[in-house]
Design a protein around this motif. Sequence first.
Motif, PDB file in Angstrom:
ATOM      1  N   GLU A  29      41.096  42.530  51.593  1.00  0.00           N
ATOM      2  CA  GLU A  29      40.972  43.549  52.077  1.00  0.00           C
ATOM      3  C   GLU A  29      39.503  44.124  51.839  1.00  0.00           C
ATOM      4  OE1 GLU A  29      44.774  45.547  49.355  1.00  0.00           O
ATOM      5  OE2 GLU A  29      42.700  45.912  48.688  1.00  0.00           O
ATOM      6  N   ARG A  30      39.160  45.021  52.896  1.00  0.00           N
ATOM      7  CA  ARG A  30      37.837  45.800  52.589  1.00  0.00           C
ATOM      8  C   ARG A  30      38.409  47.174  51.874  1.00  0.00           C
ATOM      9  NH1 ARG A  30      36.365  43.167  57.287  1.00  0.00           N
ATOM     10  NH2 ARG A  30      34.129  42.513  57.149  1.00  0.00           N
ATOM     11  N   ILE A  31      37.294  48.095  51.772  1.00  0.00           N
ATOM     12  CA  ILE A  31      37.894  49.355  50.861  1.00  0.00           C
ATOM     13  C   ILE A  31      38.851  50.026  51.574  1.00  0.00           C
ATOM     14  CG2 ILE A  31      37.006  51.459  50.262  1.00  0.00           C
ATOM     15  CD1 ILE A  31      36.119  49.531  48.522  1.00  0.00           C
ATOM     16  N   SER A  32      38.948  50.029  52.980  1.00  0.00           N
ATOM     17  CA  SER A  32      39.768  50.943  53.648  1.00  0.00           C
ATOM     18  C   SER A  32      40.718  49.948  54.774  1.00  0.00           C
ATOM     19  CB  SER A  32      38.946  51.989  54.414  1.00  0.00           C
ATOM     20  OG  SER A  32      38.163  51.358  55.548  1.00  0.00           O
TER      21      SER A  32
ATOM     22  N   ASP B 264      29.979  41.913  48.375  1.00  0.00           N
ATOM     23  CA  ASP B 264      30.097  42.838  49.758  1.00  0.00           C
ATOM     24  C   ASP B 264      31.593  43.620  50.017  1.00  0.00           C
ATOM     25  OD1 ASP B 264      27.745  41.336  50.443  1.00  0.00           O
ATOM     26  OD2 ASP B 264      28.928  39.651  51.121  1.00  0.00           O
ATOM     27  N   GLY B 265      32.197  44.180  48.885  1.00  0.00           N
ATOM     28  CA  GLY B 265      33.343  44.861  49.124  1.00  0.00           C
ATOM     29  C   GLY B 265      34.553  44.271  49.417  1.00  0.00           C
ATOM     30  N   ILE B 266      34.812  43.050  49.375  1.00  0.00           N
ATOM     31  CA  ILE B 266      35.973  42.497  49.645  1.00  0.00           C
ATOM     32  C   ILE B 266      36.842  42.302  48.450  1.00  0.00           C
ATOM     33  CG2 ILE B 266      36.766  40.045  50.814  1.00  0.00           C
ATOM     34  CD1 ILE B 266      35.272  41.734  52.624  1.00  0.00           C
ATOM     35  N   PHE B 267      38.130  42.427  48.647  1.00  0.00           N
ATOM     36  CA  PHE B 267      38.939  42.086  47.400  1.00  0.00           C
ATOM     37  C   PHE B 267      40.187  40.994  47.697  1.00  0.00           C
ATOM     38  CE2 PHE B 267      37.319  46.230  47.206  1.00  0.00           C
ATOM     39  CZ  PHE B 267      37.167  46.344  46.001  1.00  0.00           C
ATOM     40  N   VAL B 268      40.484  40.284  46.976  1.00  0.00           N
ATOM     41  CA  VAL B 268      41.753  39.248  47.230  1.00  0.00           C
ATOM     42  C   VAL B 268      42.703  39.797  46.449  1.00  0.00           C
ATOM     43  CG1 VAL B 268      42.457  36.800  47.180  1.00  0.00           C
ATOM     44  CG2 VAL B 268      40.073  37.466  47.693  1.00  0.00           C
ATOM     45  N   VAL B 269      43.782  40.231  46.676  1.00  0.00           N
ATOM     46  CA  VAL B 269      45.063  40.973  45.956  1.00  0.00           C
ATOM     47  C   VAL B 269      46.345  39.989  46.246  1.00  0.00           C
ATOM     48  CG1 VAL B 269      46.434  43.076  45.888  1.00  0.00           C
ATOM     49  CG2 VAL B 269      43.888  42.964  46.746  1.00  0.00           C
ATOM     50  N   SER B 270      46.923  39.907  44.920  1.00  0.00           N
ATOM     51  CA  SER B 270      48.101  39.415  45.023  1.00  0.00           C
ATOM     52  C   SER B 270      49.407  40.402  45.089  1.00  0.00           C
ATOM     53  CB  SER B 270      48.474  38.579  43.588  1.00  0.00           C
ATOM     54  OG  SER B 270      48.596  39.395  42.708  1.00  0.00           O
ATOM     55  N   PHE B 271      50.360  39.970  45.843  1.00  0.00           N
ATOM     56  CA  PHE B 271      51.745  40.762  45.631  1.00  0.00           C
ATOM     57  C   PHE B 271      52.920  40.125  45.900  1.00  0.00           C
ATOM     58  CE2 PHE B 271      50.125  40.952  49.750  1.00  0.00           C
ATOM     59  CZ  PHE B 271      51.147  40.987  50.662  1.00  0.00           C
ATOM     60  N   THR B 272      53.669  39.783  44.881  1.00  0.00           N
ATOM     61  CA  THR B 272      54.577  38.949  45.157  1.00  0.00           C
ATOM     62  C   THR B 272      55.876  39.752  45.374  1.00  0.00           C
ATOM     63  OG1 THR B 272      53.957  37.441  42.962  1.00  0.00           O
ATOM     64  CG2 THR B 272      56.176  37.116  43.557  1.00  0.00           C
ATOM     65  N   THR B 273      56.550  39.128  46.396  1.00  0.00           N
ATOM     66  CA  THR B 273      57.804  39.755  47.017  1.00  0.00           C
ATOM     67  C   THR B 273      58.991  39.175  46.743  1.00  0.00           C
ATOM     68  OG1 THR B 273      57.582  38.618  49.083  1.00  0.00           O
ATOM     69  CG2 THR B 273      56.387  40.650  48.877  1.00  0.00           C
ATOM     70  N   SER B 274      59.055  37.973  45.924  1.00  0.00           N
ATOM     71  CA  SER B 274      60.266  37.157  45.513  1.00  0.00           C
ATOM     72  C   SER B 274      60.769  37.426  44.337  1.00  0.00           C
ATOM     73  CB  SER B 274      59.988  35.693  45.688  1.00  0.00           C
ATOM     74  OG  SER B 274      58.850  35.411  45.049  1.00  0.00           O
ATOM     75  N   GLU B 275      61.951  37.150  43.869  1.00  0.00           N
ATOM     76  CA  GLU B 275      62.501  37.283  42.494  1.00  0.00           C
ATOM     77  C   GLU B 275      61.656  36.486  41.243  1.00  0.00           C
ATOM     78  OE1 GLU B 275      64.265  35.793  45.025  1.00  0.00           O
ATOM     79  OE2 GLU B 275      65.422  37.412  45.702  1.00  0.00           O
ATOM     80  N   GLY B 276      61.582  37.142  40.233  1.00  0.00           N
ATOM     81  CA  GLY B 276      60.836  36.513  39.000  1.00  0.00           C
ATOM     82  C   GLY B 276      59.573  37.005  38.904  1.00  0.00           C
ATOM     83  N   ASP B 277      58.728  36.449  38.338  1.00  0.00           N
ATOM     84  CA  ASP B 277      57.345  37.070  37.979  1.00  0.00           C
ATOM     85  C   ASP B 277      56.362  37.082  38.952  1.00  0.00           C
ATOM     86  OD1 ASP B 277      57.857  37.468  35.133  1.00  0.00           O
ATOM     87  OD2 ASP B 277      57.829  35.347  34.813  1.00  0.00           O
ATOM     88  N   PRO B 278      55.328  37.563  38.954  1.00  0.00           N
ATOM     89  CA  PRO B 278      54.184  37.640  39.817  1.00  0.00           C
ATOM     90  C   PRO B 278      53.580  36.189  39.692  1.00  0.00           C
ATOM     91  CG  PRO B 278      54.257  39.638  38.730  1.00  0.00           C
ATOM     92  CD  PRO B 278      55.279  39.011  38.016  1.00  0.00           C
ATOM     93  N   GLU B 279      53.239  35.667  40.845  1.00  0.00           N
ATOM     94  CA  GLU B 279      53.139  34.362  40.895  1.00  0.00           C
ATOM     95  C   GLU B 279      51.413  34.022  41.157  1.00  0.00           C
ATOM     96  OE1 GLU B 279      55.682  32.319  43.824  1.00  0.00           O
ATOM     97  OE2 GLU B 279      57.362  33.111  42.728  1.00  0.00           O
TER      98      GLU B 279
END
Length: 107
Positions: free
Chosen positions: A9-12, A55-70
Amino acid sequence: MIDADWRIERISSIICGSTSDDAARQPTLEALAGGEVKGASLFGRLPEISIELTDGIFVVSFTTSEGDPEWALADRRNPDLQRWLSVRDGNLRIEVSPIAPEAPMSE
C-alpha cells in the motif's frame, strides 16, 4: 515472511497484493528489494502485521483462512541467536534458538 494474503500500500491506495497478476506484482516486488524498514506495527484482534518501508510504502498481512494469522518476523541482528515473532493460538509468540555453526566443507 508472510505465508497468507498480503498487499502493498501507499497511504491512500493499494499498489498490488497477493491476488494481483504477476505483471502487476513483479515490478513492485523488484522495486522493494534492498529497501529499508522504517517501522512495524501490529493491528487487529488476531494480530496481523504492517511493515512500513521508506517512501511511504507498507506491506500488510491479512489472513483469510482458518487458524492463526500466517506471518513471521525474523530478528537476525545477533549472529549467535535466531529470533522469530509470530502468532500461535491467537497470541504473539517469540521463538529463540541458537544458530548452529556451519560445518566445515570436506574435500
